[in-house]
Scaffold this motif. Structure first.
Motif, PDB file in Angstrom:
ATOM      1  N   PHE A 112      -6.471  12.624  -4.458  1.00 43.09           N
ATOM      2  CA  PHE A 112      -5.750  11.869  -3.434  1.00 43.09           C
ATOM      3  C   PHE A 112      -6.130  12.361  -2.033  1.00 43.09           C
ATOM      4  N   GLU A 113      -6.265  13.689  -1.901  1.00 44.05           N
ATOM      5  CA  GLU A 113      -6.655  14.270  -0.606  1.00 44.05           C
ATOM      6  C   GLU A 113      -8.037  13.778  -0.187  1.00 44.05           C
ATOM      7  N   ASN A 114      -8.929  13.725  -1.182  1.00 44.11           N
ATOM      8  CA  ASN A 114     -10.267  13.185  -0.984  1.00 44.11           C
ATOM      9  C   ASN A 114     -10.241  11.796  -0.354  1.00 44.11           C
ATOM     10  N   PHE A 115      -9.440  10.915  -0.973  1.00 43.62           N
ATOM     11  CA  PHE A 115      -9.337   9.532  -0.510  1.00 43.62           C
ATOM     12  C   PHE A 115      -8.677   9.441   0.869  1.00 43.62           C
ATOM     13  N   LEU A 116      -7.649  10.290   1.073  1.00 46.08           N
ATOM     14  CA  LEU A 116      -6.957  10.258   2.367  1.00 46.08           C
ATOM     15  C   LEU A 116      -7.904  10.623   3.504  1.00 46.08           C
ATOM     16  N   LEU A 117      -8.749  11.628   3.267  1.00 40.19           N
ATOM     17  CA  LEU A 117      -9.697  12.042   4.304  1.00 40.19           C
ATOM     18  C   LEU A 117     -10.669  10.903   4.623  1.00 40.19           C
ATOM     19  N   ALA A 118     -11.046  10.142   3.579  1.00 42.20           N
ATOM     20  CA  ALA A 118     -11.940   8.999   3.799  1.00 42.20           C
ATOM     21  C   ALA A 118     -11.224   7.901   4.574  1.00 42.20           C
ATOM     22  N   ALA A 119      -9.945   7.651   4.227  1.00 39.39           N
ATOM     23  CA  ALA A 119      -9.166   6.627   4.927  1.00 39.39           C
ATOM     24  C   ALA A 119      -9.015   7.001   6.406  1.00 39.39           C
ATOM     25  N   MET A 120      -8.828   8.298   6.675  1.00 40.67           N
ATOM     26  CA  MET A 120      -8.683   8.752   8.053  1.00 40.67           C
ATOM     27  C   MET A 120      -9.985   8.587   8.828  1.00 40.67           C
ATOM     28  N   ALA A 121     -11.107   8.811   8.149  1.00 37.60           N
ATOM     29  CA  ALA A 121     -12.400   8.639   8.814  1.00 37.60           C
ATOM     30  C   ALA A 121     -12.611   7.160   9.143  1.00 37.60           C
ATOM     31  N   TYR A 122     -12.216   6.294   8.221  1.00 41.86           N
ATOM     32  CA  TYR A 122     -12.354   4.851   8.447  1.00 41.86           C
ATOM     33  C   TYR A 122     -11.471   4.416   9.621  1.00 41.86           C
ATOM     34  N   ASP A 123     -10.268   5.000   9.672  1.00 42.66           N
ATOM     35  CA  ASP A 123      -9.335   4.705  10.757  1.00 42.66           C
ATOM     36  C   ASP A 123      -9.955   5.059  12.117  1.00 42.66           C
ATOM     37  N   ARG A 124     -10.568   6.253  12.207  1.00 45.30           N
ATOM     38  CA  ARG A 124     -11.214   6.672  13.465  1.00 45.30           C
ATOM     39  C   ARG A 124     -12.404   5.769  13.787  1.00 45.30           C
ATOM     40  N   HIS A 125     -13.120   5.366  12.728  1.00 48.85           N
ATOM     41  CA  HIS A 125     -14.281   4.487  12.895  1.00 48.85           C
ATOM     42  C   HIS A 125     -13.865   3.161  13.533  1.00 48.85           C
ATOM     43  N   VAL A 126     -12.792   2.560  12.986  1.00 46.12           N
ATOM     44  CA  VAL A 126     -12.316   1.279  13.533  1.00 46.12           C
ATOM     45  C   VAL A 126     -11.801   1.480  14.960  1.00 46.12           C
ATOM     46  N   ALA A 127     -11.068   2.593  15.187  1.00 43.20           N
ATOM     47  CA  ALA A 127     -10.479   2.845  16.507  1.00 43.20           C
ATOM     48  C   ALA A 127     -11.549   3.007  17.587  1.00 43.20           C
ATOM     49  N   ILE A 128     -12.652   3.680  17.237  1.00 37.01           N
ATOM     50  CA  ILE A 128     -13.664   3.977  18.262  1.00 37.01           C
ATOM     51  C   ILE A 128     -14.744   2.898  18.345  1.00 37.01           C
ATOM     52  N   CYS A 129     -15.140   2.350  17.178  1.00 41.20           N
ATOM     53  CA  CYS A 129     -16.238   1.368  17.199  1.00 41.20           C
ATOM     54  C   CYS A 129     -15.744  -0.071  17.392  1.00 41.20           C
ATOM     55  N   HIS A 130     -14.530  -0.367  16.953  1.00 43.89           N
ATOM     56  CA  HIS A 130     -13.999  -1.732  17.108  1.00 43.89           C
ATOM     57  C   HIS A 130     -12.582  -1.687  17.675  1.00 43.89           C
ATOM     58  N   PRO A 131     -12.414  -1.111  18.878  1.00 41.49           N
ATOM     59  CA  PRO A 131     -11.046  -0.892  19.389  1.00 41.49           C
ATOM     60  C   PRO A 131     -10.225  -2.176  19.497  1.00 41.49           C
ATOM     61  N   LEU A 132     -10.882  -3.312  19.791  1.00 44.67           N
ATOM     62  CA  LEU A 132     -10.114  -4.553  19.983  1.00 44.67           C
ATOM     63  C   LEU A 132      -9.555  -5.092  18.673  1.00 44.67           C
ATOM     64  N   LYS A 133     -10.245  -4.763  17.582  1.00 43.26           N
ATOM     65  CA  LYS A 133      -9.780  -5.265  16.273  1.00 43.26           C
ATOM     66  C   LYS A 133      -8.833  -4.275  15.599  1.00 43.26           C
ATOM     67  N   TYR A 134      -8.632  -3.111  16.238  1.00 42.88           N
ATOM     68  CA  TYR A 134      -7.938  -2.015  15.564  1.00 42.88           C
ATOM     69  C   TYR A 134      -6.591  -2.417  14.966  1.00 42.88           C
ATOM     70  N   THR A 135      -5.720  -3.008  15.772  1.00 37.23           N
ATOM     71  CA  THR A 135      -4.366  -3.307  15.259  1.00 37.23           C
ATOM     72  C   THR A 135      -4.395  -4.364  14.166  1.00 37.23           C
ATOM     73  N   VAL A 136      -5.403  -5.242  14.222  1.00 36.28           N
ATOM     74  CA  VAL A 136      -5.508  -6.289  13.181  1.00 36.28           C
ATOM     75  C   VAL A 136      -5.982  -5.673  11.871  1.00 36.28           C
ATOM     76  N   VAL A 137      -7.042  -4.854  11.961  1.00 36.85           N
ATOM     77  CA  VAL A 137      -7.623  -4.268  10.744  1.00 36.85           C
ATOM     78  C   VAL A 137      -6.680  -3.244  10.126  1.00 36.85           C
ATOM     79  N   MET A 138      -6.255  -2.271  10.945  1.00 42.40           N
ATOM     80  CA  MET A 138      -5.431  -1.179  10.409  1.00 42.40           C
ATOM     81  C   MET A 138      -3.947  -1.537  10.493  1.00 42.40           C
ATOM     82  N   ASN A 139      -3.577  -2.667   9.908  1.00 39.39           N
ATOM     83  CA  ASN A 139      -2.156  -3.045   9.943  1.00 39.39           C
ATOM     84  C   ASN A 139      -1.374  -2.232   8.902  1.00 39.39           C
ATOM     85  N   PRO A 140      -0.053  -2.109   9.083  1.00 40.50           N
ATOM     86  CA  PRO A 140       0.743  -1.260   8.178  1.00 40.50           C
ATOM     87  C   PRO A 140       0.572  -1.623   6.706  1.00 40.50           C
ATOM     88  N   CYS A 141       0.435  -2.912   6.427  1.00 40.55           N
ATOM     89  CA  CYS A 141       0.298  -3.356   5.037  1.00 40.55           C
ATOM     90  C   CYS A 141      -0.996  -2.808   4.427  1.00 40.55           C
TER      91      CYS A 141
END
Length: 313
Positions: A112-141
């Motif tokens: 689970f820790e393995n996957f969480l670290l990957a999810a966090m990396a993806y989160d940073r990727h979207v935040a930095i590379c696609h900031p305008l889409k961030y809230t749409v992509v990384m929605n709570p659901c």
């Protein structure tokens, strides 16, 4: 010890040899493990409390951080309390069921820790590379779905390993040169063939270890190239600052796991392997809260607020 091999039905317990048999060192170990456990639980609880109490931190990144903290508490609780009890009672035994439970939960939480670290990396990727889409992509659901799916896959994997261990028969020598029931060490004690178990371990390690790690590497390659194209030095610094703590946690988690894997592959003495495993099953879990609270301005600020709200004793 009677010499004839026994089948799996009569195995009632294993012996965890731990890190040392020296009584004086045992006392030191007890204090160390206890201190590490307290720091791990309190540090991670503080992170979870801080994140949940400050609405400013109700973002995908901190949602993953608090899940990581809960996982760290669970992983430490799977192994350390039993070690403390054994040292205190000067008793090395762990029941067959207890051992299976440890195998299951260590697999679940490491996966689970393995996957969480990957999810966090993806989160940073979207935040930095696609900031305008961030809230749409990384929605709570989507974030909750990622966490639930990761937990589900980790549990299926752990269940598979545990059921495979149930099929094995064990001999009279039931000593595990380790302070917890580590899957490869338990397999070494089996009298029956462990070929399929070992194939499964390598297969799963490649898939469940390789895929998240590739995701992390991919995300960071994109992040770095994106940051280097930023015109302002301030922007660059800010982007790297948000990734710094995550990168530290990733290198700690994967660095220690790879180190331990190599040490067991090159057949160091069992004692050295046991000490090495402390590095991946105990140390990262304790360090994560420090990395996040010291490297992270948001968490530092919220911690101050949280402590400020507490009634002075």
């Amino acid at each position: 010890n009677n010499m004839e091999p026994r089948n799996q039905t009569s195995v009632s317990k294993f012996l965890l040899l731990g890190l040392t048999e020296d009584p004086e060192l045992q006392l030191l170990l007890f204090s160390l493990f206890l201190a590490v456990y307290m720091v791990t639980v309190l540090g991670n609880l503080l992170i979870v409390l801080t994140v949940s109490s400050d609405s400013y931190l109700h973002t995908p990144m901190y949602f993953f951080v608090s899940n990581l903290s809960i996982t760290d508490i669970c992983l430490s609780t799977t192994t350390i309390p039993k070690t403390l009890v054994n040292i205190k009672m000067q008793n090395q035994s762990i029941t067959y069921t207890g051992c299976l439970n440890q195998i299951f939960f260590v697999q679940v939480f490491c996966g689970f820790e393995n996957f969480l670290l990957a999810a966090m990396a993806y989160d940073r990727h979207v935040a930095i590379c696609h900031p305008l889409k961030y809230t749409v992509v990384m929605n709570p659901c989507f974030c909750s779905l990622l966490v639930l799916l990761s937990l589900f896959i980790s549990m299926v994997d752990a269940l598979l390993h545990s059921l495979m261990v149930l099929q094995l028969s064990f001999c009279t020598d039931l000593e595990i040169p380790q302070f917890f029931c580590e899957l490869p060490q338990v397999l070494k004690l089996a009298c029956s063939s462990t070929l399929i178990n070992n194939i499964l371990i390598y297969f799963v390690a490649c898939i469940l270890g390789g895929v998240p790690l590739s995701g992390i590497i991919f995300s960071y390659t994109r992040i770095i190239s994106s940051v280097l194209r930023m015109p302002s030095a301030d922007g660059k610094h800010k982007a790297f600052a948000t990734c710094g703590s995550h990168l530290s946690v990733v290198s700690l988690f994967y660095g220690t796991s790879v180190g331990v894997y190599l040490s067991s592959a090159f057949a160091l003495s069992p004692k050295k392997t046991a000490v090495a495993s402390v590095m991946y099953i105990v140390i990262p879990q304790m360090m994560n809260p420090f990395i996040y609270s010291l490297r992270n301005r948001d968490i530092k600020g919220s911690l101050r607020k949280l402590i400020g709200r507490m009634p002075s004793i």
